[in-house]
Design an enzyme around this catalytic site. Structure first.
Site, PDB file in Angstrom:
ATOM      1  N   TYR A  24       0.820  -1.212   0.000  1.00 53.23           N
ATOM      2  CA  TYR A  24       0.000   0.000   0.000  1.00 53.23           C
ATOM      3  C   TYR A  24       0.856   1.265   0.000  1.00 53.23           C
ATOM      4  O   TYR A  24       0.400   2.323  -0.419  1.00 53.23           O
ATOM      5  CB  TYR A  24      -0.925   0.011   1.221  1.00 53.23           C
ATOM      6  CG  TYR A  24      -2.055  -0.976   1.089  1.00 53.23           C
ATOM      7  CD1 TYR A  24      -3.269  -0.589   0.535  1.00 53.23           C
ATOM      8  CD2 TYR A  24      -1.901  -2.301   1.494  1.00 53.23           C
ATOM      9  CE1 TYR A  24      -4.310  -1.490   0.395  1.00 53.23           C
ATOM     10  CE2 TYR A  24      -2.941  -3.212   1.350  1.00 53.23           C
ATOM     11  CZ  TYR A  24      -4.138  -2.807   0.804  1.00 53.23           C
ATOM     12  OH  TYR A  24      -5.167  -3.703   0.653  1.00 53.23           O
ATOM     13  N   GLU A 175      -4.720   5.739   3.295  1.00 53.94           N
ATOM     14  CA  GLU A 175      -5.337   4.928   2.250  1.00 53.94           C
ATOM     15  C   GLU A 175      -6.644   5.573   1.796  1.00 53.94           C
ATOM     16  O   GLU A 175      -7.341   6.213   2.579  1.00 53.94           O
ATOM     17  CB  GLU A 175      -5.565   3.507   2.761  1.00 53.94           C
ATOM     18  CG  GLU A 175      -4.248   2.772   2.869  1.00 53.94           C
ATOM     19  CD  GLU A 175      -4.392   1.366   3.416  1.00 53.94           C
ATOM     20  OE1 GLU A 175      -5.432   0.728   3.182  1.00 53.94           O
ATOM     21  OE2 GLU A 175      -3.454   0.915   4.082  1.00 53.94           O
ATOM     22  N   LYS A 230       7.155   9.789  13.192  1.00 50.93           N
ATOM     23  CA  LYS A 230       6.136   8.998  12.491  1.00 50.93           C
ATOM     24  C   LYS A 230       5.209   8.307  13.498  1.00 50.93           C
ATOM     25  O   LYS A 230       3.979   8.359  13.382  1.00 50.93           O
ATOM     26  CB  LYS A 230       6.806   7.966  11.579  1.00 50.93           C
ATOM     27  CG  LYS A 230       5.874   6.955  10.962  1.00 50.93           C
ATOM     28  CD  LYS A 230       4.844   7.595  10.043  1.00 50.93           C
ATOM     29  CE  LYS A 230       3.734   6.625   9.723  1.00 50.93           C
ATOM     30  NZ  LYS A 230       2.677   7.196   8.907  1.00 50.93           N
ATOM     31  N   LEU A 231       5.800   7.658  14.499  1.00 48.00           N
ATOM     32  CA  LEU A 231       4.972   6.980  15.500  1.00 48.00           C
ATOM     33  C   LEU A 231       4.080   7.985  16.217  1.00 48.00           C
ATOM     34  O   LEU A 231       2.893   7.748  16.466  1.00 48.00           O
ATOM     35  CB  LEU A 231       5.854   6.270  16.541  1.00 48.00           C
ATOM     36  CG  LEU A 231       6.691   5.075  16.076  1.00 48.00           C
ATOM     37  CD1 LEU A 231       7.407   4.446  17.268  1.00 48.00           C
ATOM     38  CD2 LEU A 231       5.804   4.037  15.396  1.00 48.00           C
ATOM     39  N   VAL A 280     -17.494   4.134  14.710  1.00 47.88           N
ATOM     40  CA  VAL A 280     -17.546   2.856  15.427  1.00 47.88           C
ATOM     41  C   VAL A 280     -16.152   2.478  15.950  1.00 47.88           C
ATOM     42  O   VAL A 280     -16.003   1.557  16.742  1.00 47.88           O
ATOM     43  CB  VAL A 280     -18.139   1.778  14.493  1.00 47.88           C
ATOM     44  CG1 VAL A 280     -17.333   1.652  13.217  1.00 47.88           C
ATOM     45  CG2 VAL A 280     -18.244   0.426  15.158  1.00 47.88           C
ATOM     46  N   CYS A 286      -2.242   0.519  10.694  1.00 50.72           N
ATOM     47  CA  CYS A 286      -1.154   1.219  11.384  1.00 50.72           C
ATOM     48  C   CYS A 286      -1.467   1.854  12.738  1.00 50.72           C
ATOM     49  O   CYS A 286      -0.604   1.844  13.613  1.00 50.72           O
ATOM     50  CB  CYS A 286      -0.568   2.265  10.453  1.00 50.72           C
ATOM     51  SG  CYS A 286       0.224   1.492   9.033  1.00 50.72           S
ATOM     52  N   PHE A 348     -11.853  -0.756   6.272  1.00 53.90           N
ATOM     53  CA  PHE A 348     -11.651   0.030   7.500  1.00 53.90           C
ATOM     54  C   PHE A 348     -11.996   1.497   7.321  1.00 53.90           C
ATOM     55  O   PHE A 348     -12.172   2.230   8.289  1.00 53.90           O
ATOM     56  CB  PHE A 348     -10.224  -0.153   8.045  1.00 53.90           C
ATOM     57  CG  PHE A 348      -9.157   0.683   7.395  1.00 53.90           C
ATOM     58  CD1 PHE A 348      -8.510   0.248   6.252  1.00 53.90           C
ATOM     59  CD2 PHE A 348      -8.779   1.909   7.944  1.00 53.90           C
ATOM     60  CE1 PHE A 348      -7.518   1.016   5.653  1.00 53.90           C
ATOM     61  CE2 PHE A 348      -7.779   2.681   7.360  1.00 53.90           C
ATOM     62  CZ  PHE A 348      -7.151   2.236   6.206  1.00 53.90           C
TER      63      PHE A 348
END
Ligand SMILES: NC(=O)C1=CN([C@@H]2O[C@H](COP(=O)(O)OP(=O)(O)OC[C@H]3O[C@@H](n4cnc5c(N)ncnc54)[C@H](O)[C@@H]3O)[C@@H](O)[C@H]2O)C=CC1
Ligand SMILES: O=C(O)[C@H]1O[C@H](OP(=O)(O)OP(=O)(O)OC[C@H]2O[C@@H](n3ccc(=O)[nH]c3=O)[C@H](O)[C@@H]2O)[C@H](O)[C@@H](O)[C@@H]1O
Length: 494
Positions: A24, A175, A230-231, A280, A286, A348
């Site tokens: 991806y 995404e 990034k985290l 929800v 990730c 998702f």
């Protein structure tokens, strides 16, 4: 294939890129680089021959709006897909490592730490076959100081590789909007060693992005800051979703409306309006993995309070998913055994066929364990993917055979809704907003329920059509029904 530098010194510019990992991130990122940098040869390599065959076919392995057109334009010109990892590495000036870094499922750090097996394997492949000058770029999301491990593997395995420069260049695309995000990023982050050789490598990668990204959007810093940023970015985004979802529970209990609260809060320019859409629960490959990674790093650094703080974001997300599933059971008179329920959406989020960590998986598993029969419709998710997710060990307590009996996938939402007691919206696909609910309710059992886990439907209209509705963060039932449902006399048939 291409003319990469065979000397130890840096080339004037990058002419050839290899990306290990055609997923991806690697797939869309390299398509955009090839599109924007026609003089650079970009080769995406993957050990998975099926994935590579799909990238070389008319049906790409991932769905992203706008991606197909760009791949078709560049493929065979300066964009190539191959299973020959070594050849790709040998021929490149710059190598992206863009492989999966899932949560560890075994050994030390099980359930929290990032599994760096694939990253390490890439480092060993590179050390084993590459020579000359190479810039090796961590594109995968990794724990802070992972670049040091890659450099160590290089140094220990090959004198040539000990001079390779390792950079951190985490990816921030989401995404469903990958192409737009890559074409117009908020920032491109490049971390590297602050030595002359490190700065030289940073400059080479900066020059690649400069083909289409404005200089003020390219941020450079030291390697560890880049890896940690990034985290932390993902943790902050997920934390906002969990925060608004925590408030959505208060709204449902009080009559406040989460959309109004989100608007009021988000109007504060210090807070901002993005990522305040109650749902929800968050999913995706990730958010959870990266927060767990941050939790593990904090624990390893003997910072238990920091670890617990971030862990709460996941606790709240799990609560939201199970709260929603329990509400469905409760509203359907506390028993859904053998009742048919239509599920709208399994991905998702909208505009992707990705189901990794989708909240739909846990909500559906809960409903299946209660004995429901599920009619699932998603415009982009294949039946095999849905079954594989629901039958994955640890997801649903039922045996595979029983799950396969209870789940039917549908190619259109109307057939999914026919003869069901309820429609459950789990992904915010735009098409769900404009379906013919008037026609649909006629084919459903009464009372016909809609449970809107994404807050996307027009509930006033649904109620006018005769639906009973439940929605994340807002009470929509007519008062007399609401009192009946929530009062102590609410009937329990199970
Ligand atoms: N999915 C997303 O939207 C984002 C993901 N990331 C990060 O990017 C990284 C990659 O994520 P995805 O692209 O989603 O993963 P993915 O699972 O879609 O793709 C990874 C690919 O790497 C290949 N691979 C693994 N080891 C290999 C090896 N030794 N040699 C050759 N190929 C190998 C796999 O076969 C797979 O096709 C992860 O660290 C993720 O956290 C970062 C930003 C966004
Ligand atoms: O590292 C990654 O993998 C990527 O993770 C997220 O991207 P992604 O997971 O693709 O999608 P998001 O748009 O962030 O949505 C994640 C989940 O949160 C949910 N969400 C998002 C926003 C919101 O307001 N409410 C909400 O429930 C979505 O429905 C989805 O389930 C980040 O947005 C990207 O910047 C990052 O690069």
């Amino acid at each position: 294939m291409s003319a990469c530098s065979t000397e130890n010194k840096a080339p004037e510019s990058i002419r050839s890129i290899c990306c290990i990992g055609a997923g991806y991130v690697g797939g869309p990122t390299c398509a955009i680089i090839a599109h924007k940098c026609p003089e650079i040869t970009v080769t995406v390599v993957d050990k998975n021959p099926i994935r590579i065959a799909q990238w070389n076919s008319d049906k790409l392995p991932i769905y992203e709006p706008g991606l197909q057109e760009i791949v078709m334009k560049c493929r065979g010109k300066n964009l190539f897909y191959s299973t020959n990892v070594e050849e790709g590495v040998v021929n490149a000036d710059l190598i992206f490592i863009s492989v999966n870094t899932p949560t560890k499922t075994y050994g030390a750090g099980k359930g929290r730490a990032a599994d760096l097996t694939h990253v390490e394997s890439c480092a060993r492949i590179i050390a084993g076959c590459a020579s000359g000058y190479k810039v090796v770029v961590e594109k995968s999301t990794v724990p802070v100081r992972a670049a040091a491990s890659i450099s160590e593997i290089f140094g220990a395995n090959s004198p040539a590789a000990s001079n390779f420069q390792v950079l951190s260049n985490p990816e921030f695309l989401a995404e469903g909007t990958a192409v737009a995000d890559l074409l117009n990023p908020d920032r491109v982050l490049i971390g590297g060693s602050q030595t002359p050789a490190g700065l030289e490598a940073i400059a080479l990668l900066t020059a690649v992005y400069s083909h289409w990204v404005a200089p003020e959007r390219i941020v450079t810093m030291n390697t560890w800051s880049s890896e940690l940023s990034k985290l932390v970015s993902n943790a902050f985004l997920a934390q906002r979703v969990s925060s608004i979802n925590a408030v959505s529970a208060i709204c449902e209990a009080t009559g406040a409306d989460i959309s109004e609260v989100a608007e009021a809060v988000g109007r504060d320019s210090r807070i901002g309006s993005k990522f305040l859409q109650a749902s929800v629960g968050f999913g995706g490959s990730c958010f959870q993995k990266d927060i767990l990674n941050l939790v593990y790093v904090s624990e390893c650094l003997n910072l238990p309070e920091v670890a617990q703080y971030w862990m709460q974001v996941i606790v709240m997300n799990d609560f939201q998913k199970s709260r929603f599933a329990k509400k469905i059971v409760s509203r359907l008179f506390n028993t859904i055994s053998n009742k048919a329920i239509a599920v709208f959406g399994f991905a998702f989020k909208k505009n992707t066929g990705d189901t990794r960590e989708s909240p739909a998986i846990s909500v559906c598993a809960h409903l299946l364990e209660e004995g429901a029969r599920l009619n699932i419709y998603d415009p982009k998710v294949e039946t095999e993917q849905i079954l594989s997710d629901l039958c994955h060990p640890g997801v649903c307590a039922l045996p595979r055979e029983r799950i396969e009996n209870l789940v039917t996938t549908h190619a259109d939402p109307h057939s999914a809704a026919a003869n069901t007691h309820a429609i459950v919206v789990l992904t915010e696909w735009d098409e769900f907003k404009t379906l013919d609910y008037e026609k649909m309710i006629k084919s459903m059992l009464r009372p016909a329920w809609v449970f809107d886990g994404r807050k996307i439907l027009d509930h006033e209209r649904l109620m006018d059509l005769g639906f009973y509705t439940e929605c994340i963060g807002h009470r929509y039932q007519r008062p007399q029904f609401y009192d009946h449902c929530n009062g102590p006399e609410f009937p329990h048939f199970s």
